[in-house]
Design an enzyme around this catalytic site. Structure first.
Site, short mmCIF file in Angstrom:
data_model
loop_
_atom_site.label_atom_id
_atom_site.label_comp_id
_atom_site.label_asym_id
_atom_site.label_seq_id
_atom_site.Cartn_x
_atom_site.Cartn_y
_atom_site.Cartn_z
N ASP A 91 -79.51 4.90 -0.52
CA ASP A 91 -81.02 5.16 -1.43
C ASP A 91 -80.19 5.33 -3.04
OD1 ASP A 91 -79.74 7.67 -1.52
OD2 ASP A 91 -81.61 8.60 -0.50
N SER A 92 -79.08 5.33 -3.04
CA SER A 92 -78.74 5.31 -4.42
C SER A 92 -79.19 4.03 -5.30
CB SER A 92 -76.96 5.53 -4.69
OG SER A 92 -76.51 4.27 -3.86
N LYS A 160 -78.59 7.03 8.00
CA LYS A 160 -77.82 8.46 7.54
C LYS A 160 -79.21 9.14 6.94
CE LYS A 160 -75.66 8.30 3.58
NZ LYS A 160 -76.44 9.12 2.53
N GLU A 162 -79.86 12.93 4.73
CA GLU A 162 -79.32 13.96 4.10
C GLU A 162 -80.12 15.28 4.44
OE1 GLU A 162 -79.66 13.07 -0.08
OE2 GLU A 162 -78.76 11.13 0.05
N GLU A 230 -70.38 15.29 0.46
CA GLU A 230 -70.35 14.86 -0.95
C GLU A 230 -70.24 16.04 -2.03
OE1 GLU A 230 -73.23 12.32 -4.00
OE2 GLU A 230 -73.65 12.42 -1.79
#
Length: 359
Positions: A91-92, A160, A162, A230
């Site tokens: 989603d970056s 994925k 978060e 991260e």
């Protein structure tokens, strides 16, 4: 060595006439050229398809795992040709491709759209896609439904999330309820960066480092087959990697993880707002692309581009002659080999020597 081409030489070559000194450059200019809209034949993969089992075996054999973000068909093909193990439709892309100020603004529809584009360029890479902010936080049913959509519509092979240990039930529902592989993501989680005080390193105190360990163990127990770590101290990432029985993929988490991931736009110089400390720059393509566009602008305005006989299409000789006669008779116009606007065709520039980049 690149040889200069004249318009006359190019025309002769296009007609199949001899021009021996220039033949090494002509395939790129005059060979089997395709329209830009025509699909390019994809390379045949020379390695087996990477699967969850492949990743697990690499982890078991202590072979480092490479992951790279991909956001569309071109970046997907680049990762495929480089034989990256895992691609991440992160989603970056909200920031590096769509211009948003943070990742929380991207929608599920946009993520699915980009995931589908990446899937079209994949042959052997294993494709993971982020579930965006708001698509899984509400309840387990919503999380499962959106994970299914990402696989069914977005053609992703895993999703994925978060999320920390409080989200373990959602991961369990996706993995064991829907049968979809999940990659966990802990440490700096950009979707909730505001709650974390911004884009900051996580786990710098003993208590916070222990919280990351607790998150990692809980997500492993819930069914994650891999985990992104991260922006955390290397020592904390090493601890988590040694405690887990699944591979860890680090980004700003040191070299002791099972693999590494970077944002493609960061490592090739496309994103101009900032470059994270943990990012290695392998190319600086942003300025190079701007220079190329500026050179094109100059060539257009000076009528150096396009070059007749190289960048243009011709009628068959008989049809051309008949058309010239028709135009002269019908409209009173005299046509020649001149470019549009009545300017003489410019000489083409010598081809630049071949270069290689980090990608």
């Amino acid at each position: 060595m690149a040889f200069p081409l004249t318009a006359a030489t190019a025309r002769k070559s296009a007609l199949g006439m001899a021009a021996a000194p220039y033949t090494r450059n002509l395939p790129a200019l005059l060979g089997m050229r395709a329209y830009s809209a025509r699909p390019i034949a994809r390379d045949t993969a020379d390695r087996p398809k990477v699967t969850v089992q492949t990743i697990r075996k690499m982890y078991k054999d202590n072979k480092p795992i490479s992951m790279m973000t991909a956001y569309d068909y071109p970046t997907s093909v680049a990762c495929e040709r480089a034989q990256i193990d895992m691609t991440l439709v992160g989603d970056s892309l909200a920031m590096v491709a769509l211009g948003h100020t943070d990742t929380s603004q991207i929608t599920m529809d946009e993520m699915v759209h980009h995931s589908k584009a990446v899937a079209r360029g994949q042959q052997s890479c294993f494709q993971v896609a982020d579930l965006p902010f708001g698509s899984y936080q509400n309840d387990e049913a919503t999380a499962v439904n959106n994970a299914i959509r990402m696989v069914k519509e977005g053609r992703a092979e895993a999703v994925k999330l978060e999320i920390g240990r409080r989200g373990a039930p959602k991961i369990d529902a996706i993995v064991n309820g829907a049968g979809i592989p999940v990659v966990g993501h802990i440490g700096l989680t950009p979707q909730t960066a505001v709650a974390l005080g911004g884009f900051r390193v996580q786990g710098k105190s003993v208590a916070k480092a222990q919280a990351l360990v607790d998150d990692a163990l809980a997500l492993q127990q819930a069914g994650c087959f891999a985990m992104v770590l991260e922006a955390m101290p290397s020592l904390v990432a090493e601890t988590i990697t040694k405690l887990l029985r699944i591979p860890t993929i680090g980004i700003g988490a040191g070299s002791a993880t099972s693999g590494q991931v970077l944002v493609l736009s960061d490592m090739v110089g496309f994103f101009d707002r900032f470059t994270p400390k943990f990012c290695q720059s392998y190319a600086d393509l942003g300025p190079r692309m701007a220079d190329a566009i500026q050179e094109y602008d100059v060539d257009v305005k000076s009528r150096q581009f396009p070059v007749e006989g190289i960048h243009t299409y011709a009628m068959p000789p008989v049809a051309e002659e008949r058309w010239r006669e028709h135009v002269q008779k019908q409209f009173g116009l005299e046509l020649s080999g001149l470019t549009s606007g009545g300017h003489q065709p410019a000489e083409p520039k010598p081809m630049a020597a071949a270069t290689t980049t980090g990608i």
